[in-house]
Design an enzyme around this catalytic site. Sequence first.
Site, mmCIF file in Angstrom:
data_model
loop_
_atom_site.group_PDB
_atom_site.id
_atom_site.type_symbol
_atom_site.label_atom_id
_atom_site.label_comp_id
_atom_site.label_asym_id
_atom_site.label_seq_id
_atom_site.Cartn_x
_atom_site.Cartn_y
_atom_site.Cartn_z
ATOM 1 N N SER A 158 0.891 -1.147 -0.007
ATOM 2 C CA SER A 158 -0.148 0.070 -0.065
ATOM 3 C C SER A 158 0.892 1.290 -0.210
ATOM 4 C CB SER A 158 -0.932 -0.099 1.178
ATOM 5 O OG SER A 158 -1.492 1.259 1.470
ATOM 6 N N TYR A 212 -1.406 -0.948 10.462
ATOM 7 C CA TYR A 212 -1.579 -1.240 9.191
ATOM 8 C C TYR A 212 -0.550 -0.790 8.216
ATOM 9 C CZ TYR A 212 -3.443 -1.273 4.354
ATOM 10 O OH TYR A 212 -4.003 -1.713 2.905
HETATM 11 N N1 LIG Z 1 -8.468 -1.310 -1.710
HETATM 12 C C1 LIG Z 1 -7.619 -0.368 -1.612
HETATM 13 O O1 LIG Z 1 -8.035 0.644 -1.632
HETATM 14 C C2 LIG Z 1 -6.214 -0.964 -0.958
HETATM 15 C C3 LIG Z 1 -5.308 0.313 -0.972
HETATM 16 C C4 LIG Z 1 -3.904 -0.249 -0.548
HETATM 17 C C5 LIG Z 1 -3.754 -1.412 -0.421
HETATM 18 N N2 LIG Z 1 -4.726 -2.448 -0.643
HETATM 19 C C6 LIG Z 1 -4.373 -3.765 -0.382
HETATM 20 O O2 LIG Z 1 -4.783 -4.657 -1.452
HETATM 21 C C7 LIG Z 1 -5.023 -6.241 -0.907
HETATM 22 C C8 LIG Z 1 -6.443 -6.540 -1.057
HETATM 23 O O3 LIG Z 1 -7.113 -5.652 -0.647
HETATM 24 P P1 LIG Z 1 -8.782 -5.373 -1.132
HETATM 25 O O4 LIG Z 1 -9.058 -3.902 -1.210
HETATM 26 O O5 LIG Z 1 -8.929 -6.010 -2.229
HETATM 27 O O6 LIG Z 1 -9.578 -6.272 -0.122
HETATM 28 P P2 LIG Z 1 -11.241 -6.940 -0.021
HETATM 29 O O7 LIG Z 1 -11.649 -6.549 -1.258
HETATM 30 O O8 LIG Z 1 -11.564 -6.645 1.243
HETATM 31 O O9 LIG Z 1 -10.452 -8.376 -0.288
HETATM 32 C C9 LIG Z 1 -9.422 -9.009 0.732
HETATM 33 C C10 LIG Z 1 -9.281 -10.626 0.327
HETATM 34 O O10 LIG Z 1 -8.604 -10.992 1.186
HETATM 35 C C11 LIG Z 1 -8.939 -12.268 1.657
HETATM 36 N N3 LIG Z 1 -8.645 -12.648 3.007
HETATM 37 C C12 LIG Z 1 -8.821 -11.671 4.038
HETATM 38 N N4 LIG Z 1 -8.013 -12.250 5.176
HETATM 39 C C13 LIG Z 1 -7.536 -13.540 4.688
HETATM 40 C C14 LIG Z 1 -6.835 -14.502 5.086
HETATM 41 N N5 LIG Z 1 -6.532 -14.517 6.531
HETATM 42 N N6 LIG Z 1 -6.319 -15.430 4.560
HETATM 43 C C15 LIG Z 1 -6.750 -15.833 3.262
HETATM 44 N N7 LIG Z 1 -7.209 -14.865 2.520
HETATM 45 C C16 LIG Z 1 -8.004 -13.429 3.340
HETATM 46 C C17 LIG Z 1 -10.466 -12.102 1.596
HETATM 47 O O11 LIG Z 1 -11.351 -13.148 1.358
HETATM 48 P P3 LIG Z 1 -11.863 -13.672 2.969
HETATM 49 O O12 LIG Z 1 -12.512 -12.628 3.826
HETATM 50 O O13 LIG Z 1 -13.189 -14.769 2.651
HETATM 51 O O14 LIG Z 1 -10.816 -14.469 3.749
HETATM 52 C C18 LIG Z 1 -10.667 -11.332 0.178
HETATM 53 O O15 LIG Z 1 -10.626 -12.055 -0.921
HETATM 54 C C19 LIG Z 1 -4.697 -5.818 0.735
HETATM 55 O O16 LIG Z 1 -3.411 -6.317 0.913
HETATM 56 C C20 LIG Z 1 -4.747 -4.709 0.849
HETATM 57 O O17 LIG Z 1 -4.122 -4.085 2.068
HETATM 58 C C21 LIG Z 1 -5.670 -2.193 -1.050
#
Ligand SMILES: NC(=O)c1ccc[n+]([C@@H]2O[C@H](COP(=O)([O-])OP(=O)(O)OC[C@H]3O[C@@H](n4cnc5c(N)ncnc54)[C@H](OP(=O)(O)O)[C@@H]3O)[C@@H](O)[C@H]2O)c1
Length: 283
Positions: free
Chosen positions: A164, A181
């Site tokens: 991030s 985080y």
């Molecule tokens: N969206 C943003 O704005 C943003 C910005 C910066 C960085 N990121 C990073 O991008 C990545 C993805 O984020 P996202 O925004 O796409 O989140 P999201 O839509 O909430 O998706 C998270 C995914 O991770 C899975 N997950 C969560 N905990 C887990 C665990 N312990 N073991 C296996 N799977 C797990 C969830 O499925 P389950 O809940 O079923 O396990 C889901 O498939 C993260 O690392 C986040 O920090 C996102």
Amino acid sequence: MSELKGFDALFSLEGKTALVTGGSRGLGLHMATAFLRSGCSLVIITARKREGEQGIDQAVDKLNKLPGIKGKAVGIAANVANTEDILRLTGEVKTLVGDRGLSILVCNAGAAWGSPFLEAPSSSSIKILDLNVRGVFELVQKSVPLMEASASKHDPSRVLIISSTAGTNVPHVGDHGTIMYSTSKAAVNHLGRNLAVELGPRNITTNIIAPGFFPSKLAQGLINNLGGIEELSKDNPVGRLGEAEDIAGVAVFLCSRAGGYVNGVDIAVDGAARLSAGRLSRL
Ligand SMILES: NC(=O)c1ccc[n+]([C@@H]2O[C@H](COP(=O)([O-])OP(=O)(O)OC[C@H]3O[C@@H](n4cnc5c(N)ncnc54)[C@H](OP(=O)(O)O)[C@@H]3O)[C@@H](O)[C@H]2O)c1
């Protein structure tokens, strides 16, 4: 004129195998989709929940219905913050990929926590560090034999760490602080740099993608707290938040032959929001 060998397939992922953690929704599902559409023969997604609107099964269904794909998607339920689950997962991946080995590993699953610093329970820090840092260390470690099997000097296997921009700046303190985080993402950035040097000689590259705001389940609470998509878009130098194609494009580049010599870099995908000073930049 320069002879660019195999230029027509420079961005292709033809025949590659991939494992995407957190592939059931959000950024993980965008990348899994892009991998199949770029020619991967097998894309394995993992998350904890199998069923329901946000579960693995619906995502695998959608992926396998993508038009024109030659490969297939498979889902494995696993908690990638848990050592036993990581061992079971890599065992199942080994069976699925067979002699092809694993060409691409995307460590994308992540957890966030927002609260005033003084109120953050230790359980939130443990959960974040276990998933965002220690789990990544262990999953990569256990995947190395599978990744070496598919790698060569001119087409290395690829580890992508989804970090991030919060890993380099200090985005949120105060009432909705995300201090642990942000700290976990700084740690995983440095893990990525270490892995780039450690695993380079094994023909495995490691790069870091650092997204800014992309609407997703994880980001929605914070986006709402900060005034919503429209308000946050105004603060972004390019006037919008991230979209599926933005993350897909960078991931495909890094995993294709075009990105084969890129190792140990941290690519921000945020429209330069990390460099702007919020409201002051609008004066
Ligand atoms: N969206 C943003 O704005 C943003 C910005 C910066 C960085 N990121 C990073 O991008 C990545 C993805 O984020 P996202 O925004 O796409 O989140 P999201 O839509 O909430 O998706 C998270 C995914 O991770 C899975 N997950 C969560 N905990 C887990 C665990 N312990 N073991 C296996 N799977 C797990 C969830 O499925 P389950 O809940 O079923 O396990 C889901 O498939 C993260 O690392 C986040 O920090 C996102």
